[in-house]
Enzyme design. Structure first.
Site, PDB file in Angstrom:
ATOM      1  N   ALA B 316       5.217  66.013  76.107  1.00 54.02           N
ATOM      2  CA  ALA B 316       6.200  64.916  76.039  1.00 54.02           C
ATOM      3  C   ALA B 316       7.404  65.349  75.211  1.00 54.02           C
ATOM      4  O   ALA B 316       8.556  65.082  75.567  1.00 54.02           O
ATOM      5  CB  ALA B 316       5.555  63.669  75.438  1.00 54.02           C
ATOM      6  N   TRP B 319       9.427  67.837  77.163  1.00 59.76           N
ATOM      7  CA  TRP B 319      10.153  67.177  78.247  1.00 59.76           C
ATOM      8  C   TRP B 319      11.496  66.640  77.740  1.00 59.76           C
ATOM      9  O   TRP B 319      12.495  66.681  78.448  1.00 59.76           O
ATOM     10  CB  TRP B 319       9.305  66.011  78.804  1.00 59.76           C
ATOM     11  CG  TRP B 319      10.001  65.248  79.893  1.00 59.76           C
ATOM     12  CD1 TRP B 319      10.026  65.556  81.217  1.00 59.76           C
ATOM     13  CD2 TRP B 319      10.790  64.062  79.748  1.00 59.76           C
ATOM     14  NE1 TRP B 319      10.771  64.636  81.902  1.00 59.76           N
ATOM     15  CE2 TRP B 319      11.254  63.705  81.030  1.00 59.76           C
ATOM     16  CE3 TRP B 319      11.146  63.260  78.661  1.00 59.76           C
ATOM     17  CZ2 TRP B 319      12.048  62.587  81.260  1.00 59.76           C
ATOM     18  CZ3 TRP B 319      11.942  62.152  78.889  1.00 59.76           C
ATOM     19  CH2 TRP B 319      12.380  61.830  80.167  1.00 59.76           C
ATOM     20  N   HIS B 320      11.502  66.186  76.491  1.00 65.11           N
ATOM     21  CA  HIS B 320      12.739  65.620  75.956  1.00 65.11           C
ATOM     22  C   HIS B 320      13.804  66.677  75.707  1.00 65.11           C
ATOM     23  O   HIS B 320      14.996  66.369  75.703  1.00 65.11           O
ATOM     24  CB  HIS B 320      12.458  64.852  74.658  1.00 65.11           C
ATOM     25  CG  HIS B 320      11.906  63.490  74.895  1.00 65.11           C
ATOM     26  ND1 HIS B 320      10.572  63.244  75.056  1.00 65.11           N
ATOM     27  CD2 HIS B 320      12.519  62.287  75.028  1.00 65.11           C
ATOM     28  CE1 HIS B 320      10.377  61.958  75.261  1.00 65.11           C
ATOM     29  NE2 HIS B 320      11.545  61.344  75.269  1.00 65.11           N
ATOM     30  N   GLY B 321      13.392  67.884  75.481  1.00 59.12           N
ATOM     31  CA  GLY B 321      14.401  68.913  75.253  1.00 59.12           C
ATOM     32  C   GLY B 321      13.774  70.251  74.952  1.00 59.12           C
ATOM     33  O   GLY B 321      12.633  70.326  74.480  1.00 59.12           O
ATOM     34  N   PHE B 482      18.331  64.477  78.444  1.00 57.17           N
ATOM     35  CA  PHE B 482      16.943  64.813  78.731  1.00 57.17           C
ATOM     36  C   PHE B 482      16.730  64.930  80.225  1.00 57.17           C
ATOM     37  O   PHE B 482      15.671  65.066  80.692  1.00 57.17           O
ATOM     38  CB  PHE B 482      16.000  63.767  78.122  1.00 57.17           C
ATOM     39  CG  PHE B 482      16.285  63.529  76.665  1.00 57.17           C
ATOM     40  CD1 PHE B 482      16.386  64.600  75.793  1.00 57.17           C
ATOM     41  CD2 PHE B 482      16.519  62.267  76.182  1.00 57.17           C
ATOM     42  CE1 PHE B 482      16.679  64.397  74.461  1.00 57.17           C
ATOM     43  CE2 PHE B 482      16.803  62.052  74.848  1.00 57.17           C
ATOM     44  CZ  PHE B 482      16.885  63.119  73.988  1.00 57.17           C
TER      45      PHE B 482
END
Lengths: 369, 482
Positions: B316, B319-321, B482
């Site tokens: 997670a 996934w954001h960066g 993102f």
């Protein structure tokens, strides 16, 4: 849908009522407005030609009419306020106070040239006009009026409530003890090197932002300045462009400087550039890259006054006829209570060892006679 | 194109709605379905390409490749092979554009950067299509959408850029309905959109300006005192919530105007009782995606529960960066979730207010590495938060309340707080109180009664107009990156 539209309309009505009629910011915008009004009042008191310095806050912090006035033999008003105040507003307010023979010196900050249309319309003057100066607002173009109507945001709403409460409770404004105050000429005084000592660490690290030449040329501020130059010339008012004070190690870029000179040249307006281009060591500044401390302010003012005097000798202005046959003694303006809440003692004119020697010659880029 | 721009609100949206209505009528009794879908796809591609048309081919190629792969998964005798190929392809594209430079920097910092521009919303449209492939593999008998329906689903502009991550099975059937404007849906959608606009433009951007000052100082290695650090962190926690929840509301409202119902994406997450509850309320559709497509396939809570949780939350974060700070944020949440699971097994529930406070504190502190990309920034911010740099307060506050002098050093201004003005401290304090009251004490707009929604609109509409049309600078959505 009808209910939704009704909510939207009610919201707009409440917003207008609040920002145009109820909310106010007496401690911040009120202080700016009082400063502008006091400067205008001094300008109104002066009969005959006068020198008016219009700029952002480098006007009152880095220039001292009290010093310039006796050197030029010309009454002086330091009408600079803050860099965010719209030039169109300042020019509009001063329009009625400027007459044939007056001299306007414009050591404007770079940001004032480069300011964009949208941000120019939403400066502090928009809120001042909406709340307290609707006469000036009514004379502004429609986009300026609309922007002034919608100048209030949530932060403004919160700050209004805080300031109104503090003002109501007799809040003692600590700014005078922190930064000094303003004298009758409109100069900022009392911002001594000792008072500015705590800011030196920040000043040592601060990296000033310089717009480039294109930003200066294309800025909405430049459009407003050009318009003012043309109007003033048509009315027999002599305008002289100038440079704001700044860090010696962070000069205005050559192309930006050219853009500024070109603006004045294109409108047949003389331009004063001191040999040091108004650049001083960081230690000569008080609390920002635009604000000289009081000692440096006086040194710089002497240099500007001498350069202006040399320049005025060469410019065939209508002032010359009025001014030079009977040089005026240093004026002694009547102190105005609103503009001088806590008079400061005379500042110490000790020369600063770190300062470059005062410049006494000016380079002229304007039209020569 | 941003939802908050005058161009979108006054230009794109009315044209898109009008075209949708006209296209719906073109088909007569059939509802003009192909025409409606074509119109939606065209409008969405314009919306996407407005920012950078050079990224359009990637989006279109992704759709054109994934749709036949899904067909093969449904038809072929080797569906797992096709699924693996599809997943590899999608994750490969994501890895190249989003993570290649991160991997290069981690493995071989001396190698020059690849300098690939990150295509807008690549994480969202890639995950959206991974969902489609996996769902098809899990239920091959499910009716498969036509290429037109599938393209309309992936590109549908309200969710294309920043979600919500919607399940194909939830949305594609809705796209099969005739395209006619419905006055009630328009009204509902517009109301939700306007309320979301207010959350983004009025609240998020205001708190963003406070957060930026403090975090910029931290990243520059400057010393932040206690209140400067806490006010910046609390402001960022509000900014990211109002920003993303506001965006989601706008997306929900826009979809509603086109007769599409999106699932709820935020449900007052800062009111969560515990960290598991937080993840049922924060970015709900991403949480559901991770649970359904990562956590449960890894084994869920049947075996290696903690390892599964950590792996899911690290993913997670990633996934954001593409950055260690995001991995740290994901790991932090993984640890909190693991601790919570362990505590639950002890069967000693905490009092609700205490549980909520601990959760909120953990979530707020986790935003520090999320917001700050550098070790310098993170350590400077935590030093300030823990009071290591002392406590300062404006002199006027200390003068007004002398006992404060015992704990706080009086200063003229606090340089990393708000605009560093004399009155910045009371200003930011008042704004933070307002913001936290809204998130902790009020229901979110989806739980509000219709009357309360109208009151909320009345109180915020004019400020939104001011922010959209007159504020010189409106910050882009945080989640666009993102």
């Amino acid at each position: 849908m009808r209910r939704l539209l009704l909510c939207c309309a009610s919201s707009l009505a409440i917003y207008l009522l609040l920002f145009a009629g109820i909310l106010d910011r007496p401690l911040t915008l009120g202080a700016l407005q009082a400063r502008i009004d006091a400067n205008l009042a001094r300008g109104q008191q002066i009969e005959g030609p006068k020198l008016v310095i219009i700029a952002g806050s480098n006007g009152p912090y880095s220039h001292r009419c009290e010093t310039i006035e006796p050197i030029l033999g010309l009454p002086c008003v330091n009408a600079g306020v803050a860099v965010g105040v719209g030039l169109d507003y300042l020019f509009a307010r001063w329009e009625t106070q400027l007459h044939k023979g007056d001299i306007v010196y414009l050591p404007l900050e770079e940001a004032q040239y480069a300011r964009q249309h949208a941000s120019a319309a939403l400066g502090p003057d928009a809120a001042i006009m909406l709340r307290h100066d609707r006469t000036t607002l009514a004379a502004m173009p429609w986009h300026r009026i609309t922007a002034a109507v919608f100048t209030g945001d949530l932060r403004g709403l919160v700050m209004s409530m805080i300031e109104m409460t503090l003002n109501h409770d007799g809040f003692h404004d600590p700014r005078a003890s922190l930064t000094g105050t303003v004298n009758a000429w409109g100069d900022h005084v009392g911002h001594t090197p000792a008072l500015g000592q705590p800011n030196q660490d920040v000043l040592a690290r601060f990296m000033p932002y310089h717009p480039d030449g294109a930003q200066i040329t294309n800025g909405y501020g430049s459009t407003l300045i050009a318009r003012f130059l043309d109007t003033a010339r048509a009315r027999g008012i002599t305008v002289i462009g100038g440079l704001p004070t700044g860090f010696a190690d962070s000069p205005i870029a050559a192309e930006a400087l050219d853009a500024i000179r070109t603006l004045y040249r294109a409108h047949a307006t003389p331009f004063l550039a001191l040999p040091n281009l108004s650049r001083y060591p960081r230690t000569a500044f008080f609390d920002s890259a635009d604000h000289l401390n009081e000692q440096a302010q006086q040194t710089h003012s002497v240099a500007v006054a001498n350069a202006l005097a040399a320049m005025l000798d060469t410019i065939p202005t209508s002032t010359q006829a009025i001014l030079y046959p009977t040089p005026m003694p240093a004026s002694n303006p009547t102190p105005m209570p609103a503009s001088n809440p806590t008079p400061m003692p005379a500042s110490n004119p000790t020369p600063m060892p770190a300062m470059p020697p005062p410049a006494v010659t000016a380079s002229l880029s304007g039209p020569m006679p | 194109m941003l939802f908050t721009t005058p161009l979108f609100i006054l230009g794109f949206l009315p044209i898109a709605l009008a075209g949708f209505h006209v296209a719906g009528r073109l088909g007569g009794s059939s509802g003009g379905l192909p025409a409606t879908l074509c119109w939606l796809i065209a409008a969405s591609l314009v919306f996407y390409g407005w920012w950078n048309p050079w990224h359009l081919p990637l989006l279109i190629s992704s759709i054109l490749v994934n749709h036949p792969i899904a067909r093969q998964i449904g038809r072929s005798s080797t569906p797992r092979l096709w699924l693996t190929a599809g997943l590899t392809l999608n994750l490969g594209v994501l890895a190249i554009f989003k993570y290649a430079d991160f991997l290069r920097q981690t493995i071989a910092p001396g190698v020059p950067p690849f300098g690939l521009a990150l295509p807008l919303a690549i994480s969202f449209f890639t995950f959206q299509q991974i969902m489609f492939l996996v769902d098809t593999a899990r239920d091959p008998d499910r009716p498969r959408p036509t290429l037109l329906s599938y393209a309309a689903f992936v590109t549908f502009f309200p969710h294309l850029i920043a979600g919500p991550l919607v399940r194909p099975a939830e949305i594609i059937p809705q796209l099969a309905r005739p395209g006619r404007l419905d006055a009630d849906q328009i009204t509902d959608g517009l109301l939700i959109f306007l309320l979301g606009l207010g959350r983004k433009c009025v609240l998020a951007d205001m708190f963003g300006s406070f957060a930026d000052t403090g975090f910029a100082a931290a990243e520059a290695g400057q010393t932040l005192t206690f209140f400067e650090a806490w006010y910046a962190t609390l402001s960022y926690a509000l900014q990211i919530y109002f920003d993303f929840a506001g965006y989601s509301d706008m997306a929900l409202g826009l979809a509603r105007m086109f007769n599409i119902r999106f699932p709820l994406n935020f449900d007052s997450p800062y009111q969560a009782r515990d960290i598991a509850d937080f993840w049922r309320r924060w970015h709900i559709t991403l949480g559901a995606f991770l649970r359904t497509y990562v956590y449960i396939p890894l084994g869920g809570n049947r075996h290696h529960h903690t390892a599964n949780l950590m792996a899911t939350m690290l993913l997670a974060g990633l996934w954001h960066g593409a950055g260690w700070n995001f991995i740290l944020w994901g790991g932090w949440h993984g640890v909190m979730l693991s601790l919570h699971a362990a505590w639950r097994r002890l069967n000693r529930p905490l009092p609700a207010p205490l549980g909520q406070t601990i959760t909120l504190l953990g979530v707020i502190l986790a935003w520090v590495p999320f917001r700050t990309g550098s070790v310098t920034g993170i350590s400077a911010m935590f030093a300030g938060l823990s009071g290591l740099n002392g406590i300062t307060l404006p002199r006027m506050i200390v003068n007004a309340m002398p006992p404060l002098a015992a704990i706080a050093q009086p200063v003229s201004v606090m340089p990393s707080l708000g605009d560093a003005r004399t009155l910045s401290f009371p200003e930011v304090t008042a704004c933070l109180l307002l913001g936290w009251c809204i998130v902790l004490a009020l229901p979110n707009i989806h739980r509000m009664s219709i009357n309360l929604r109208h009151w909320a609109l009345t109180s915020g509409f004019a400020l939104s107009v001011q922010a959209v049309f007159f504020a010189p600078h409106v910050a882009p959505f945080l989640y666009f990156q993102f």
